[in-house]
Design an enzyme around this catalytic site. Structure first.
Site, PDB file in Angstrom:
ATOM      1  N   ARG A  89       0.812  -1.211   0.000  1.00  0.00           N
ATOM      2  CA  ARG A  89       0.000   0.000   0.000  1.00  0.00           C
ATOM      3  C   ARG A  89       0.849   1.266   0.000  1.00  0.00           C
ATOM      4  O   ARG A  89       0.307   2.371  -0.002  1.00  0.00           O
ATOM      5  CB  ARG A  89      -0.836  -0.018   1.282  1.00  0.00           C
ATOM      6  CG  ARG A  89      -2.332   0.049   1.053  1.00  0.00           C
ATOM      7  CD  ARG A  89      -2.932  -0.116   2.435  1.00  0.00           C
ATOM      8  NE  ARG A  89      -4.310   0.211   2.487  1.00  0.00           N
ATOM      9  CZ  ARG A  89      -5.293  -0.704   2.461  1.00  0.00           C
ATOM     10  NH1 ARG A  89      -5.032  -1.966   2.313  1.00  0.00           N
ATOM     11  NH2 ARG A  89      -6.536  -0.319   2.575  1.00  0.00           N
ATOM     12  N   ARG A 128     -22.234  -1.735   2.949  1.00  0.00           N
ATOM     13  CA  ARG A 128     -21.608  -2.779   3.767  1.00  0.00           C
ATOM     14  C   ARG A 128     -21.575  -2.368   5.238  1.00  0.00           C
ATOM     15  O   ARG A 128     -21.707  -3.199   6.139  1.00  0.00           O
ATOM     16  CB  ARG A 128     -20.188  -3.074   3.260  1.00  0.00           C
ATOM     17  CG  ARG A 128     -19.584  -4.282   3.959  1.00  0.00           C
ATOM     18  CD  ARG A 128     -18.202  -4.614   3.459  1.00  0.00           C
ATOM     19  NE  ARG A 128     -17.258  -3.552   3.750  1.00  0.00           N
ATOM     20  CZ  ARG A 128     -15.994  -3.552   3.342  1.00  0.00           C
ATOM     21  NH1 ARG A 128     -15.551  -4.529   2.597  1.00  0.00           N
ATOM     22  NH2 ARG A 128     -15.193  -2.572   3.656  1.00  0.00           N
ATOM     23  N   ARG A 146     -10.493   7.453   3.751  1.00  0.00           N
ATOM     24  CA  ARG A 146      -9.748   6.266   3.270  1.00  0.00           C
ATOM     25  C   ARG A 146      -9.413   6.413   1.795  1.00  0.00           C
ATOM     26  O   ARG A 146      -8.314   6.047   1.357  1.00  0.00           O
ATOM     27  CB  ARG A 146     -10.577   4.993   3.500  1.00  0.00           C
ATOM     28  CG  ARG A 146     -10.592   4.555   4.957  1.00  0.00           C
ATOM     29  CD  ARG A 146     -11.748   3.620   5.245  1.00  0.00           C
ATOM     30  NE  ARG A 146     -11.687   2.364   4.517  1.00  0.00           N
ATOM     31  CZ  ARG A 146     -12.737   1.533   4.394  1.00  0.00           C
ATOM     32  NH1 ARG A 146     -13.894   1.833   4.936  1.00  0.00           N
ATOM     33  NH2 ARG A 146     -12.595   0.404   3.740  1.00  0.00           N
TER      34      ARG A 146
HETATM   35  P1  AP5 Z   1      -8.409  -3.297   4.035  1.00  0.00           P
HETATM   36  O1  AP5 Z   1      -9.047  -4.354   4.831  1.00  0.00           O
HETATM   37  O2  AP5 Z   1      -7.424  -3.660   3.011  1.00  0.00           O
HETATM   38  O3  AP5 Z   1      -9.578  -2.442   3.423  1.00  0.00           O
HETATM   39  P2  AP5 Z   1      -9.682  -1.509   2.123  1.00  0.00           P
HETATM   40  O4  AP5 Z   1      -8.542  -1.512   1.199  1.00  0.00           O
HETATM   41  O5  AP5 Z   1     -10.104  -0.199   2.654  1.00  0.00           O
HETATM   42  O6  AP5 Z   1     -10.743  -2.170   1.258  1.00  0.00           O
HETATM   43  P3  AP5 Z   1     -11.963  -3.054   1.562  1.00  0.00           P
HETATM   44  O7  AP5 Z   1     -11.571  -4.332   2.166  1.00  0.00           O
HETATM   45  O8  AP5 Z   1     -12.964  -2.213   2.290  1.00  0.00           O
HETATM   46  O9  AP5 Z   1     -12.496  -3.252   0.080  1.00  0.00           O
HETATM   47  P4  AP5 Z   1     -12.168  -4.381  -1.012  1.00  0.00           P
HETATM   48  O10 AP5 Z   1     -11.476  -3.753  -2.156  1.00  0.00           O
HETATM   49  O11 AP5 Z   1     -11.592  -5.599  -0.403  1.00  0.00           O
HETATM   50  O12 AP5 Z   1     -13.636  -4.663  -1.501  1.00  0.00           O
HETATM   51  P5  AP5 Z   1     -14.658  -5.834  -1.065  1.00  0.00           P
HETATM   52  O13 AP5 Z   1     -14.432  -7.021  -1.911  1.00  0.00           O
HETATM   53  O14 AP5 Z   1     -14.692  -5.978   0.399  1.00  0.00           O
HETATM   54  O15 AP5 Z   1      -7.704  -2.258   5.023  1.00  0.00           O
HETATM   55  C1  AP5 Z   1      -8.342  -1.760   6.168  1.00  0.00           C
HETATM   56  C2  AP5 Z   1      -7.378  -0.934   7.003  1.00  0.00           C
HETATM   57  O16 AP5 Z   1      -6.309  -1.771   7.480  1.00  0.00           O
HETATM   58  C3  AP5 Z   1      -6.647   0.202   6.277  1.00  0.00           C
HETATM   59  O17 AP5 Z   1      -7.414   1.387   6.235  1.00  0.00           O
HETATM   60  C4  AP5 Z   1      -5.391   0.357   7.128  1.00  0.00           C
HETATM   61  O18 AP5 Z   1      -5.664   1.035   8.320  1.00  0.00           O
HETATM   62  C5  AP5 Z   1      -5.064  -1.093   7.475  1.00  0.00           C
HETATM   63  N1  AP5 Z   1      -4.188  -1.715   6.476  1.00  0.00           N
HETATM   64  C6  AP5 Z   1      -4.483  -2.809   5.726  1.00  0.00           C
HETATM   65  N2  AP5 Z   1      -3.472  -3.122   4.911  1.00  0.00           N
HETATM   66  C7  AP5 Z   1      -2.511  -2.194   5.131  1.00  0.00           C
HETATM   67  C8  AP5 Z   1      -1.226  -1.979   4.569  1.00  0.00           C
HETATM   68  N3  AP5 Z   1      -0.747  -2.762   3.602  1.00  0.00           N
HETATM   69  N4  AP5 Z   1      -0.500  -0.923   5.029  1.00  0.00           N
HETATM   70  C9  AP5 Z   1      -0.978  -0.125   6.009  1.00  0.00           C
HETATM   71  N5  AP5 Z   1      -2.181  -0.263   6.571  1.00  0.00           N
HETATM   72  C10 AP5 Z   1      -2.947  -1.301   6.146  1.00  0.00           C
HETATM   73  O19 AP5 Z   1     -16.028  -5.170  -1.577  1.00  0.00           O
HETATM   74  C11 AP5 Z   1     -16.544  -4.024  -0.932  1.00  0.00           C
HETATM   75  C12 AP5 Z   1     -18.092  -4.115  -0.924  1.00  0.00           C
HETATM   76  O20 AP5 Z   1     -18.566  -4.049  -2.280  1.00  0.00           O
HETATM   77  C13 AP5 Z   1     -18.614  -5.439  -0.346  1.00  0.00           C
HETATM   78  O21 AP5 Z   1     -19.753  -5.196   0.367  1.00  0.00           O
HETATM   79  C14 AP5 Z   1     -18.889  -6.288  -1.598  1.00  0.00           C
HETATM   80  O22 AP5 Z   1     -19.891  -7.211  -1.386  1.00  0.00           O
HETATM   81  C15 AP5 Z   1     -19.295  -5.236  -2.614  1.00  0.00           C
HETATM   82  N6  AP5 Z   1     -18.932  -5.592  -3.988  1.00  0.00           N
HETATM   83  C16 AP5 Z   1     -17.821  -6.271  -4.407  1.00  0.00           C
HETATM   84  N7  AP5 Z   1     -17.838  -6.419  -5.747  1.00  0.00           N
HETATM   85  C17 AP5 Z   1     -18.971  -5.819  -6.180  1.00  0.00           C
HETATM   86  C18 AP5 Z   1     -19.543  -5.639  -7.475  1.00  0.00           C
HETATM   87  N8  AP5 Z   1     -18.956  -6.093  -8.573  1.00  0.00           N
HETATM   88  N9  AP5 Z   1     -20.695  -4.946  -7.571  1.00  0.00           N
HETATM   89  C19 AP5 Z   1     -21.307  -4.465  -6.447  1.00  0.00           C
HETATM   90  N10 AP5 Z   1     -20.831  -4.618  -5.181  1.00  0.00           N
HETATM   91  C20 AP5 Z   1     -19.672  -5.281  -5.059  1.00  0.00           C
END
Ligand code: AP5
Ligand code: MG
Length: 192
Positions: A89, A128, A146
């Site tokens: 990241r 979500r 974010r």
């Molecule tokens: P992290 O858990 O990585 O969260 P994020 O990147 O903010 O992303 P999400 O997990 O919320 O989204 P995603 O892309 O996985 O989408 P998802 O499939 O869930 O990080 C959280 C925190 O941890 C960070 O803010 C930081 O503090 C820390 N952190 C983590 N890694 C770090 C690192 N490397 N360095 C530093 N800090 C770190 O889908 C989202 C939603 O959309 C779901 O409800 C899903 O059902 C829906 N959805 C999915 N696909 C579709 C579609 N095609 N159409 C409609 N809805 C859909």
């Protein structure tokens, strides 16, 4: 080994599409966000440390993240490859990952970036947030923060892989299956 970085902003569908990649290519999934949430649930020191950053939508310090991934890879047995989700990241993390994988002679094959408009990201995460229990999904301001952190600190990671000729982007809007198909097309191109 097929090592892939699945890239995209919060809510892009990284976790959702990782499920497909695990099933289809038998890859091992490393989501740093999921790992931190697991630590949090178990009440470990690492979980407590990460929580204050995660709740605010800020990044956990690089060293903490890198050590956790290093530990995970070192303790894993033989795997067909890794999907890195939400990691690297920062450019610092990307360099550390390259170093770690170089030592094992199994470099990153490519980065696949999911491109989703901001409005759609906010809608998905707000939706979500109603049931996820994730503090960082709970209001529009936190979600917007974010996305800002992503733009400022994480987008340069795409440039890092572009310079290595390893960057592919796909449209991240559509049904889950449609997006999986697009990912599969990119992976098929790796084998040519
Ligand atoms: P992290 O858990 O990585 O969260 P994020 O990147 O903010 O992303 P999400 O997990 O919320 O989204 P995603 O892309 O996985 O989408 P998802 O499939 O869930 O990080 C959280 C925190 O941890 C960070 O803010 C930081 O503090 C820390 N952190 C983590 N890694 C770090 C690192 N490397 N360095 C530093 N800090 C770190 O889908 C989202 C939603 O959309 C779901 O409800 C899903 O059902 C829906 N959805 C999915 N696909 C579709 C579609 N095609 N159409 C409609 N809805 C859909
Ligand atoms: Mg996720």
């Amino acid at each position: 080994m097929l090592n892939i970085v699945l890239f995209g902003p919060p809510g892009a569908g990284k976790g959702t599409q990782s499920q497909f990649l695990m099933d289809r290519f038998h890859l091992s999934h490393i989501s740093t966000g999921d790992l931190f949430r697991k630590h949090l649930k178990e009440g470990t020191d690492l979980g407590k440390l990460a929580q204050k950053y995660m709740d605010e939508g800020n990044l956990v310090p690089d060293k903490v993240v890198i050590d956790m991934v290093d530990d995970k890879i070192q303790t894993d047995g033989n795997v067909a490859g890794y999907i890195f989700d939400g990691f690297p990241r920062t450019v610092e993390q990307a360099k550390a990952l390259d170093h770690l994988l170089d030592e094992r002679g199994t470099p990153i094959r490519g980065m696949i970036a999911l491109v989703v408009p901001e409005e759609e990201l906010i809608n998905r995460l707000m939706e979500r947030g109603k049931t996820s229990g994730r503090v960082d999904d709970q209001n529009k301001e936190k979600i917007a923060h974010r996305i800002e952190v992503y733009k400022k600190e994480t987008l340069p990671v795409a440039t890092y892989y572009k310079k290595q000729g390893k960057y592919n982007s796909i449209e991240g809007v559509g049904t889950i299956d449609e997006i999986s198909q697009r990912i599969e097309t990119v992976i098929a191109s790796y084998k040519q």
